[in-house]
Motif scaffolding. Sequence first.
Motif, short mmCIF file in Angstrom:
data_model
loop_
_atom_site.label_atom_id
_atom_site.label_comp_id
_atom_site.label_asym_id
_atom_site.label_seq_id
_atom_site.Cartn_x
_atom_site.Cartn_y
_atom_site.Cartn_z
N SER A 4 9.16 5.75 -11.97
CA SER A 4 9.61 4.83 -10.73
C SER A 4 9.01 5.04 -9.28
O SER A 4 8.79 4.82 -8.40
CB SER A 4 11.43 4.56 -10.26
OG SER A 4 12.15 5.84 -10.51
N ARG A 5 8.59 6.58 -9.56
CA ARG A 5 7.66 7.32 -8.62
C ARG A 5 6.27 7.31 -8.63
O ARG A 5 6.06 7.60 -10.24
CB ARG A 5 8.40 8.73 -8.37
CG ARG A 5 9.41 8.96 -7.93
CD ARG A 5 9.94 8.69 -6.59
NE ARG A 5 10.45 8.25 -5.94
CZ ARG A 5 10.58 7.22 -4.81
NH1 ARG A 5 10.35 7.69 -3.46
NH2 ARG A 5 11.76 7.15 -4.40
N GLY A 10 4.03 10.74 -5.44
CA GLY A 10 5.82 11.31 -5.48
C GLY A 10 6.38 9.93 -4.80
O GLY A 10 7.41 9.37 -4.79
N GLU A 11 5.27 8.90 -3.94
CA GLU A 11 6.10 7.40 -3.68
C GLU A 11 6.70 6.63 -4.31
O GLU A 11 6.05 6.29 -5.59
CB GLU A 11 4.74 6.79 -2.27
CG GLU A 11 4.14 7.21 -1.11
CD GLU A 11 5.59 8.14 -0.27
OE1 GLU A 11 6.63 6.72 0.36
OE2 GLU A 11 6.31 9.45 0.23
N LYS A 12 7.54 5.40 -3.57
CA LYS A 12 8.02 4.43 -4.73
C LYS A 12 6.50 3.72 -5.37
O LYS A 12 5.44 3.70 -4.84
CB LYS A 12 8.63 3.45 -3.98
CG LYS A 12 9.63 2.39 -5.09
CD LYS A 12 10.17 1.47 -3.76
CE LYS A 12 11.23 0.68 -4.59
NZ LYS A 12 10.74 -0.67 -5.43
N ALA A 13 6.71 3.35 -6.74
CA ALA A 13 5.66 3.15 -7.27
C ALA A 13 6.19 1.35 -7.42
O ALA A 13 7.62 1.11 -7.43
CB ALA A 13 5.44 3.45 -9.12
N ARG A 21 1.46 5.51 -19.69
CA ARG A 21 1.94 5.59 -19.01
C ARG A 21 2.08 6.81 -17.83
O ARG A 21 2.37 7.45 -17.28
CB ARG A 21 2.93 7.35 -20.05
CG ARG A 21 2.96 6.62 -21.19
CD ARG A 21 3.66 7.70 -22.62
NE ARG A 21 5.03 8.53 -21.23
CZ ARG A 21 6.12 7.91 -21.87
NH1 ARG A 21 6.56 6.41 -22.29
NH2 ARG A 21 7.07 8.31 -21.20
N LEU A 22 1.78 5.20 -17.27
CA LEU A 22 1.24 5.46 -15.78
C LEU A 22 2.13 4.84 -14.52
O LEU A 22 1.83 3.41 -14.83
CB LEU A 22 -0.04 5.36 -15.66
CG LEU A 22 -1.05 5.77 -14.15
CD1 LEU A 22 -1.37 7.09 -13.84
CD2 LEU A 22 -2.27 5.63 -13.82
N PRO A 23 2.82 5.25 -13.64
CA PRO A 23 3.26 4.91 -12.51
C PRO A 23 2.70 5.47 -11.27
O PRO A 23 2.10 6.40 -11.61
CB PRO A 23 4.98 5.54 -12.32
CG PRO A 23 4.81 6.28 -12.98
CD PRO A 23 3.66 6.96 -14.27
N LEU A 24 2.40 3.79 -10.35
CA LEU A 24 1.48 4.29 -9.29
C LEU A 24 1.84 2.90 -7.72
O LEU A 24 2.60 2.10 -7.80
CB LEU A 24 0.08 3.65 -9.20
CG LEU A 24 -0.89 4.90 -10.59
CD1 LEU A 24 -2.36 4.02 -10.75
CD2 LEU A 24 -0.92 5.79 -9.76
N TYR A 29 -2.57 2.28 -7.12
CA TYR A 29 -2.56 1.55 -7.64
C TYR A 29 -3.77 0.77 -7.82
O TYR A 29 -4.93 0.71 -8.61
CB TYR A 29 -1.65 0.26 -8.13
CG TYR A 29 -2.28 -0.97 -8.94
CD1 TYR A 29 -2.04 -0.41 -10.34
CD2 TYR A 29 -2.60 -1.63 -8.86
CE1 TYR A 29 -2.54 -1.34 -11.20
CE2 TYR A 29 -2.65 -3.20 -9.21
CZ TYR A 29 -3.03 -2.35 -10.99
OH TYR A 29 -3.68 -3.46 -12.20
N LEU A 30 -4.45 0.46 -5.43
CA LEU A 30 -5.36 -0.37 -5.83
C LEU A 30 -6.68 0.49 -6.17
O LEU A 30 -7.62 0.36 -6.24
CB LEU A 30 -5.78 -0.92 -4.02
CG LEU A 30 -4.57 -1.94 -3.97
CD1 LEU A 30 -4.05 -2.03 -2.22
CD2 LEU A 30 -4.57 -2.94 -4.43
#
Length: 325
Positions: A4-5, A10-13, A21-24, A29-30
């Motif tokens: 979720s990070r 480290g901000e909210k994903a 396996r990548l939260p952004l 993300y952009l």
Amino acid sequence: MNTSRCNTCGEKAVIFMRQHRLPLCKTHYLEWFIEQSERAIKKYGMFTHHDKILVAVSGGKDSLSLWDVLWRLGYQADGLYINLGIDGEDHYSLQSKNYTVSFAAERNLNLHIFDVAAETGKNIIQLYKQSQRRKGRPCSVCGVVKRHIMNETTRNYQYNVLATGHNLDDEAAVLFSNTLSWSVEYLARQFPVLEEEEGFARKVKPFCRFYERESAAYALLRGINYIEEECPFSDNSTSLYYKRLLNQLEDAQPGTKIRFFSNFIEARKKGALFQAPESEKVVLNPCPVCGQPTGSSGKCYYCRITAPTVVENNDDFPPDVMSFG
Ligand code: AMP
Ligand code: FES
Ligand code: ZN
Ligand code: ZN
């Protein structure tokens, strides 16, 4: 792993891509999406900043996102919208045209609009009815018409390359379909870049490695307005069925779709798969009416179905198996 990070800051994903396996977060993300697009363009040598690119835009999330990304990366990219005249209750064509026109106007981009009914005297449904190919849905006739117009516009306006918004889900479904029927000729032609040959423009698919949900997320996060409805004839299509099956596999084993497609492409690059033998290659002749290449000995299929009279011979109609576009 904390999904979720954002992996970068480290901000909210806002998105978690299980297969990578990548939260952004939104910002990263952009950034990631644009970097990946540029990477695919370079990896397959699709085009450079010197090329004139024509982007086929349907008003949907993939092609509008593609045009947006190319514009942000500073490529010379104009658009082509083909108005098919599918205007039932939800005014599908009119709505998708409006989204495309607004998108281009907001960014001051050049857009060609080809109106099928204005140019041929009939909309796509009327052409389909005239084609005598009334089994099923108009999609195969529509595919012929769209490919013809895309090729013609790219060549007539001297663009170096035609770019379409096909995503990984589209490509994996086509690959699945062609593999199930072992359509070697089509498998031999499935690649992110198709070089110019015998009257066919160069064609590229820069988004072929993005999952459908990734381009939807890009459009949403970028604030691009696009038509969410699918073409009314796509309901229950074989392609949607294959996409659903592949999604089930993906749910059980994340990364299935990208492995299926990428490993096929890598094997093709090594020449390990599907080199159609010279003797089996279709001989192409220029159509006596429009000059575009055709496997038929007379007029091409487009010229026959757009002629005022009914098509007499349906034998060499392209099969339902999807290839490009
Ligand atoms: P589809 O065949 O609808 O899955 O669309 C595949 C790609 O073809 C899109 O991402 C667009 O690049 C292009 N395309 C589809 N429909 C149109 C249209 N009406 N006008 C221009 N390009 C289109
Ligand atoms: Fe062509 Fe649906 S029949 S977009
Ligand atoms: Zn971040
Ligand atoms: Zn022709």
